[in-house]
Design a protein around this motif. Structure first.
Motif: not given
Length: 596
Positions: A58, A272, A274, A306, A410, A429, A489
């Motif tokens: 991730y 979503h 952090k 990401k 996201k 995550e 995800e």
């Protein structure tokens, strides 16, 4: 294969490709069997190491692994230049290819983690400690081993099942059948869920995570009643619930997001962010990997990739005059595109079919103004362009990775580094969250023919998103809903292959295990949902192409060749699979009968 050197053990994954250099002791290693793995504290340190690897797919500085699970499946492709990444899997994904680096990366990651798990499992017995403490450690070891074997059998098919700690070079592995491995890890997880604790610190494994993985294993083994019962323990147990109201950090605290509309913030946005994923009040989170800026043990102080991987190369877009009309140097100016999107490189381009999911329901919160950055929001932001401030012109976009929608809530995080062209940022995550468990239970109901119950479970997830309830669902609808809810995800390819395996085992729709590499639900689903692969769109020098045997990935020839005293089977359809032998079917058997 990356070289790792430890003084306490010849690592399992190194046994697939040993060399004298790899076996040299490393004096810097603080792990030794004599002074570390002799008490609870020593084994708990191995648990920390094992758990940290859940995070690896991730959170990486570049090219993170989970993205490839999506790009080799039904709803996305990698838009980066074909010299660097596979587009044509027939040519670029093979036992000897160096372009499909995610394949080898996942293989190594799994064996590193299984090595840690086997250390825990094999060392906990002799330690003097209360039985409950030892059983909790054993349960965590079982979970870690099961997690990665579940991934291996759905990524590569038949692989060696090794249950012991390796303390010397081993070159005589043999493949076990997928079914045998699934049966073994299911048995282990049944023990684990009895002993895993209910409450743990964020990042650690709890009982609900054990039930979550066990549900997936029961599904794989066609034990649908058991899957429903196991999922229901968590769904109906009282400790977990879908988040349906705003929570956590409020919009006023989201410095850097002043270009968003405060009226558009909602529970999907909160879910979503952090800072919210590991909060105690987040009753949806089951297993969350930890990675925060400037925190000890994080992946990198510049953050993970990401934003860089998922966002388009919008800043290279050209206007109808053929002139580059965007800039990534506009931080703080009126259009603020670089602040909104960051400097993406377009490594996860959604198919048209995925984009069309948005049009099915305009009220779905997952596509609200702040949660979804639609293609209509991209504008030419270079003041020198004749088209400054105007929306992108479709006819002028010649590269697929320059313009596509993103699941905004996201994808983009607060940039802590101060980079005027942000491309990375840190964030915890989700590995497992409750919404997916509802969809897994829905799937189990569907397999049993109980469409009403399957539909009800899907609609629980849709209701939270304020989406129109589904009238009825089938397996394709469930996987469409998984994409709406779980985009970016979950390991998409793994779960699609799991369904293809179930269908082949059950003989549904003409599929069978014997010719799964020639005909399977995975391939049919990809072709029906991913226009890049279906239409073999040209990107650079290569077309996008996928074939039925890509339901499994190839085991690298160097791994097979290095196992010189045994036999690791190649996934069917790839060169080398013609020499496969029957896989082992006893989890305790290490080699075929008659071989010394």
């Amino acid at each position: 294969m990356k070289i790792y050197k430890y003084s306490f053990v010849a690592l399992l994954f190194l046994a697939f490709g040993c060399s004298e250099e790899r076996l040299e002791p490393d004096p810097k290693s603080f792990f030794t069997p004599e002074n570390t793995l002799v008490d609870i504290a020593g084994l708990e340190s191995v648990v920390v190491s094992m758990n940290s690897r859940f995070r690896t797919e991730y959170a990486r500085v570049d090219d993170h692994n989970l993205m490839w699970e999506w790009n080799f499946s039904d709803f996305t492709v990698n838009g980066a230049p074909p010299a660097n990444v596979p587009h044509n899997l027939e040519l670029q994904m093979s036992p000897n290819s160096t372009e499909d680096r995610a394949v080898g990366s996942y293989w190594n990651l799994a064996w590193e983690s299984i090595k840690d798990a086997n250390l825990i499992i094999n060392r906990v017995g002799p330690i003097e400690a209360p039985e409950q403490v030892k059983n909790q450690l054993l349960a965590k070891g079982y979970f870690g081993r099961a997690y990665w074997y579940y991934r291996l059998v759905h990524q590569f098919g038949d692989v060696p099942l090794h249950l012991e700690e390796i303390s010397s070079p081993k070159l005589d592995f043999y493949s076990h059948s997928r079914e045998t491995i699934l049966e073994k890890i299911t048995e282990d997880l049944e023990f684990a869920v009895q002993w895993l604790p209910d409450f743990v610190e964020p990042g650690d494994v709890n009982r609900a995570a054990g039930s979550f993985l066990l549900t997936k294993c029961y599904l794989s083994l066609r034990e649908f009643d058991k899957a429903i019962a196991e999922a229901s323990k968590v769904i109906d147990g009282g400790q977990y619930a879908l988040m349906t109201a705003r929570f956590g950090t409020t919009e006023e605290q989201f410095f850097g997001y002043s270009f968003l509309d405060p009226a558009e913030f909602d529970v999907i946005w909160d879910l979503h962010q952090k800072f919210n994923k590991s909060l105690a009040e987040n009753t949806e989170a089951i297993l969350v990997v930890q990675d925060q800026h400037l925190t000890e043990g994080n992946v990198s102080n510049v953050g993970t990739a990401k934003m860089r991987d998922y966002v388009p190369v919008w800043w290279q877009a050209r206007d109808p005059n053929g002139t580059r009309a965007c800039t990534d140097l506009d931080f703080g100016t009126g259009l603020r595109m670089i602040e909104q999107l960051g400097r993406g490189v377009g490594r996860m381009v959604p198919s048209q079919e995925f984009r069309d999911l948005r049009d099915e329901d305009p009220n779905d919160l997952r596509y609200s103004q702040n949660n979804w950055f639609g293609m209509e929001r991209y504008v030419y932001n270079d003041p020198n362009s004749d088209f400054f401030g105007q929306p992108f012109d479709p006819a002028s976009v010649t590269d697929i990775r320059q313009w596509y929608p993103i699941a905004y809530s996201k994808m983009v995080y607060i940039d802590e580094t101060g980079d005027p062209r942000p491309a990375r940022a840190s964030s915890d995550e989700y590995v497992f969250r409750l919404a997916e468990l509802y969809l897994l239970r829905a799937e189990a109901h569907w397999w049993k023919g109980n469409v009403a119950s399957a539909t009800a479970d899907v609609n629980v997830v849709r209701e939270r998103a304020q989406a129109i309830p589904a009238a009825s669902v089938d397996i394709d609808y469930i996987f469409d809903e998984r994409a709406r809810e779980l985009y970016t995800e979950t390991p998409r390819k793994t779960e699609l292959t799991r369904v293809a395996y179930i269908m082949a085992q059950l003989g549904m729709n003409g599929y069978s295990l014997d010719d799964m590499h020639q005909s399977n639900w995975f391939y049919d689903r990809v072709i029906s949902r991913n226009h890049f692969y279906r239409d073999e769109i040209l990107q650079g020098a290569n077309i996008y192409r996928i074939l039925p045997y890509h339901v499994y990935w190839p085991i690298k020839e160097e791994e097979i060749r290095a196992n010189s005293l045994g036999k690791i089977n190649q996934a069917m359809g790839y060169p080398g699979s013609e020499t496969n032998i029957a896989p082992l079917t006893d989890p305790n058997q290490t080699k075929p009968e008659g071989i010394e």
